[in-house]
Write a protein that holds these residues in place. Structure first.
Motif, mmCIF file in Angstrom:
data_model
loop_
_atom_site.group_PDB
_atom_site.id
_atom_site.type_symbol
_atom_site.label_atom_id
_atom_site.label_comp_id
_atom_site.label_asym_id
_atom_site.label_seq_id
_atom_site.Cartn_x
_atom_site.Cartn_y
_atom_site.Cartn_z
ATOM 1 N N PRO A 95 -23.604 29.216 15.067
ATOM 2 C CA PRO A 95 -23.206 30.204 16.072
ATOM 3 C C PRO A 95 -24.333 30.495 17.061
ATOM 4 O O PRO A 95 -25.480 30.681 16.664
ATOM 5 C CB PRO A 95 -22.865 31.441 15.232
ATOM 6 C CG PRO A 95 -23.673 31.286 13.987
ATOM 7 C CD PRO A 95 -23.706 29.808 13.724
ATOM 8 N N LYS A 96 -23.965 30.530 18.327
ATOM 9 C CA LYS A 96 -24.972 30.765 19.371
ATOM 10 C C LYS A 96 -24.516 31.911 20.268
ATOM 11 O O LYS A 96 -24.839 33.055 20.031
ATOM 12 C CB LYS A 96 -25.208 29.471 20.148
ATOM 13 C CG LYS A 96 -25.763 28.348 19.280
ATOM 14 C CD LYS A 96 -25.903 27.067 20.059
ATOM 15 C CE LYS A 96 -26.359 25.930 19.163
ATOM 16 N NZ LYS A 96 -25.292 25.501 18.216
ATOM 17 N N GLY A 97 -23.774 31.597 21.337
ATOM 18 C CA GLY A 97 -23.397 32.618 22.295
ATOM 19 C C GLY A 97 -22.425 33.636 21.733
ATOM 20 O O GLY A 97 -21.530 33.301 20.946
ATOM 21 N N LEU A 98 -22.602 34.901 22.150
ATOM 22 C CA LEU A 98 -21.736 35.993 21.720
ATOM 23 C C LEU A 98 -21.193 36.724 22.941
ATOM 24 O O LEU A 98 -21.915 36.956 23.904
ATOM 25 C CB LEU A 98 -22.507 36.996 20.855
ATOM 26 C CG LEU A 98 -23.158 36.488 19.567
ATOM 27 C CD1 LEU A 98 -23.943 37.616 18.915
ATOM 28 C CD2 LEU A 98 -22.110 35.943 18.609
ATOM 29 N N THR B 104 -19.551 30.986 20.337
ATOM 30 C CA THR B 104 -19.620 29.536 20.451
ATOM 31 C C THR B 104 -20.254 29.008 19.175
ATOM 32 O O THR B 104 -21.348 29.414 18.797
ATOM 33 C CB THR B 104 -20.436 29.096 21.676
ATOM 34 O OG1 THR B 104 -21.756 29.623 21.598
ATOM 35 C CG2 THR B 104 -19.776 29.580 22.959
ATOM 36 N N ASP B 105 -19.563 28.089 18.523
ATOM 37 C CA ASP B 105 -19.988 27.609 17.211
ATOM 38 C C ASP B 105 -19.959 26.085 17.218
ATOM 39 O O ASP B 105 -18.966 25.471 16.808
ATOM 40 C CB ASP B 105 -19.068 28.179 16.132
ATOM 41 C CG ASP B 105 -19.605 27.968 14.728
ATOM 42 O OD1 ASP B 105 -20.835 27.858 14.579
ATOM 43 O OD2 ASP B 105 -18.800 27.928 13.783
ATOM 44 N N ASN B 106 -21.049 25.499 17.712
ATOM 45 C CA ASN B 106 -21.169 24.051 17.826
ATOM 46 C C ASN B 106 -20.161 23.521 18.847
ATOM 47 O O ASN B 106 -20.391 23.620 20.043
ATOM 48 C CB ASN B 106 -21.017 23.383 16.456
ATOM 49 C CG ASN B 106 -21.554 21.973 16.434
ATOM 50 O OD1 ASN B 106 -22.107 21.503 17.433
ATOM 51 N ND2 ASN B 106 -21.404 21.284 15.320
ATOM 52 N N THR B 107 -19.024 22.986 18.418
ATOM 53 C CA THR B 107 -18.009 22.516 19.368
ATOM 54 C C THR B 107 -16.711 23.318 19.257
ATOM 55 O O THR B 107 -15.667 22.884 19.727
ATOM 56 C CB THR B 107 -17.703 21.018 19.148
ATOM 57 O OG1 THR B 107 -17.267 20.810 17.808
ATOM 58 C CG2 THR B 107 -18.941 20.167 19.415
ATOM 59 N N ASP C 74 -23.729 29.250 25.608
ATOM 60 C CA ASP C 74 -23.446 30.638 25.936
ATOM 61 C C ASP C 74 -21.999 30.808 26.376
ATOM 62 O O ASP C 74 -21.283 29.837 26.656
ATOM 63 C CB ASP C 74 -24.387 31.124 27.037
ATOM 64 C CG ASP C 74 -24.515 32.637 27.058
ATOM 65 O OD1 ASP C 74 -24.050 33.300 26.107
ATOM 66 O OD2 ASP C 74 -25.083 33.171 28.026
ATOM 67 N N ILE C 75 -21.585 32.081 26.469
ATOM 68 C CA ILE C 75 -20.210 32.412 26.852
ATOM 69 C C ILE C 75 -20.240 33.685 27.683
ATOM 70 O O ILE C 75 -21.017 34.607 27.408
ATOM 71 C CB ILE C 75 -19.311 32.566 25.600
ATOM 72 C CG1 ILE C 75 -17.868 32.873 25.993
ATOM 73 C CG2 ILE C 75 -19.868 33.596 24.640
ATOM 74 C CD1 ILE C 75 -16.897 32.776 24.825
#
Length: 281
Positions: free
Chosen positions: A87-90, A100-103, A129-130
């Motif tokens: 998990p990256k962008g929140l 966003t979690d990989n793909t 990011d989102i």
């Protein structure tokens, strides 16, 4: 948001001198919060008056998670939501947290801490990011493919823009009719860019290259804070196409959060497994 060291696969780092502009900020380190696992992004939850932090984990399937953090710097729940991959962008909209979690794009119920939907993004390489767009649409950066995806209000996700001009986009922020981008960079240091949402025309806000940019936060209507993952520097970027250093954390500064009411910057430190908290004056 950034590439972990194993994912830095095509980039060579070049850095340009910072343009000299009068310094308007002083910073003081308030907290170094431990207990995370490669934290990447931080968002403010106004309903619960807390912060949410994405944790990439150790890159094992399913070991990613979201933490909940109090405004006093205390961890409320280390693994508030589990079962994610990277998990990256929140992005928090109402009672839904978009991750966003990989793909994949993952949707979490913010009231019940439950994953309610996983949406595979076809063709995605490295979702990062989102950001919220007009009328409930969402924009998602794909750093690996130098592209931007868009999720329509219908739920359909498609590639919206793909070009090297995006400089491998990382952090995203929509202000007015423009998508603002903190770019990681490809053949050199990344810039801060903006894309017209109607015409998709890309313009540079900075020209000389700022760094391997990760997070972007709004300060005023046309001014931003951006983080440079490689150096840990947080820059103030103005509409005059100038940038200046506000503070320096350390290498691996991720997707920052700016709390405007209290003039605080919260920095997820990926390598250090900590969240660093600064007061500006």
């Amino acid at each position: 948001m950034h590439f972990l060291p194993s994912k830095i696969f095509i980039f060579i780092l070049f850095f340009s001198p910072v343009i000299t502009v009068a310094q308007n900020y002083n910073s003081k380190l308030l907290h170094k919060v431990e207990g995370f696992s490669h934290p990447e992004s931080v968002v403010f939850d106004p309903v619960h008056n807390t912060l949410l932090v994405s944790n990439i984990g150790e890159k094992e399937p399913g070991d990613g998670f979201i933490s909940r953090l109090g405004l006093d710097g205390q961890i409320i729940s280390t693994k508030w939501v589990e079962g994610l991959n990277d998990p990256k962008g929140l992005l928090l909209l109402g009672n839904k947290l978009y991750v966003t979690d990989n793909t994949d794009l993952v949707i979490i119920d913010n009231d019940n801490a439950e994953i309610i939907e996983r949406i595979p993004v076809e063709g995605a390489g490295f979702l990062n990011d989102i950001a919220e767009g007009p009328e409930g649409s969402l924009f998602i950066s794909d750093t690996r493919n130098s592209s931007i995806y868009k999720r329509e209000t219908s739920g359909k996700v498609t590639e919206w823009l793909n070009t090297p001009q995006l400089e491998n986009p990382n952090g995203l922020l929509v202000v007015g009719n423009y998508l603002h981008i903190a770019a990681w960079g490809s053949e050199g240091a990344g810039n801060v860019l903006r894309v017209n949402l109607d015409t998709k025309e890309i313009n540079n806000i900075t020209n000389s290259g700022v760094g391997n940019l990760d997070g972007i936060q709004l300060v005023e209507q046309e001014d931003f804070f951006v983080s440079d993952w490689a150096t840990g520097k947080i820059f103030y970027v103005s509409k005059e196409k100038a940038h200046r250093e506000v503070l320096t954390s350390a290498k691996s500064a991720g997707d920052i959060l700016y709390l405007k009411n209290t003039k605080q910057i919260v920095v997820p430190m990926n390598i250090q497994n900590e969240v660093w908290w600064y007061q500006l004056d």
